[in-house]
Design a protein around this motif. Structure first.
Motif, PDB file in Angstrom:
ATOM      1  N   SER A   1      -0.011  -4.054 -10.665  1.00 34.95           N
ATOM      2  CA  SER A   1       0.988  -2.984  -9.845  1.00 34.95           C
ATOM      3  C   SER A   1       2.448  -2.355 -10.995  1.00 34.95           C
ATOM      4  CB  SER A   1       1.857  -3.710  -8.725  1.00 34.95           C
ATOM      5  OG  SER A   1       2.122  -4.691  -8.845  1.00 34.95           O
TER       6      SER A   1
ATOM      7  N   CYS B   1      -5.481  -1.617  -2.775  1.00 33.93           N
ATOM      8  CA  CYS B   1      -4.554  -3.009  -3.664  1.00 33.93           C
ATOM      9  C   CYS B   1      -5.112  -4.445  -2.447  1.00 33.93           C
ATOM     10  CB  CYS B   1      -2.937  -1.701  -2.798  1.00 33.93           C
ATOM     11  SG  CYS B   1      -3.187  -0.107  -2.678  1.00 33.93           S
TER      12      CYS B   1
ATOM     13  N   ILE C   1       2.097   1.892  -3.554  1.00 32.95           N
ATOM     14  CA  ILE C   1       1.408   2.567  -4.554  1.00 32.95           C
ATOM     15  C   ILE C   1       0.859   4.135  -4.215  1.00 32.95           C
ATOM     16  CG2 ILE C   1      -1.378   2.343  -5.158  1.00 32.95           C
ATOM     17  CD1 ILE C   1       0.872  -0.042  -5.850  1.00 32.95           C
TER      18      ILE C   1
ATOM     19  N   GLU D   1       0.806  -1.503  -0.218  1.00 30.30           N
ATOM     20  CA  GLU D   1       0.456   0.103   0.106  1.00 30.30           C
ATOM     21  C   GLU D   1       0.872   1.071   0.092  1.00 30.30           C
ATOM     22  OE1 GLU D   1      -2.365  -0.145   3.750  1.00 30.30           O
ATOM     23  OE2 GLU D   1      -3.461  -1.649   2.184  1.00 30.30           O
TER      24      GLU D   1
END
Length: 135
Positions: free
Chosen positions: A116, A58, A17, A14
């Motif tokens: 991702s 996520c 991201i 997380e």
């Protein structure tokens, strides 16, 4: 900004991201919590840039055989969170699920899935992707 995704915990995933969105000049709200009269919500990463609001969930799932059905279920929940976010903050909120594994870019239950490893390209070409998928 490349990292070995296998080495990251879900919390670090997380954070990764979040950092990618910051790198792309989004104003980021991390683990944003908000309430409606009906209930409370949390969105992992909210990225704001100009009039664009990306609400990102996520997912660092393993390779289990039920992953696909789990992602579909999570997509419905995330879409509902994003509708609540949109109503609470009067901002068009685009529901995105960033996955650890490559599930290929797709849409399910109103959510855009982005692996991702494709997130950087997705953000660089965001307008084109959003036009292509009808946002």
């Amino acid at each position: 900004m490349e990292k070995d995704m296998d080495e990251l915990s879900w919390q670090e995933f997380e954070e990764y991201i979040r950092d990618v969105l910051s790198h792309h000049d989004f104003v980021v709200k991390f683990r944003k919590v908000f309430k409606t009269p009906e209930r409370g919500y949390q969105i992992d990463v909210v990225g704001l840039r100009n009039d664009l609001c990306l609400c990102i969930d996520c997912k660092k799932y393993g390779r289990g055989r039920h992953r696909s059905s789990s992602l579909k279920t999570e997509a419905k929940k995330h879409y509902d969170r994003c509708v609540a976010h949109e109503e609470a903050f009067d901002v068009r909120s685009i529901p995105i699920i960033v996955t650890w594994l490559d599930d290929n870019l797709m849409i399910e239950n109103g959510c855009v899935f982005v692996p991702s490893h494709m997130l950087n390209d997705f953000l660089l070409n965001l307008d084109s992707y959003l036009d292509m998928i009808g946002y």
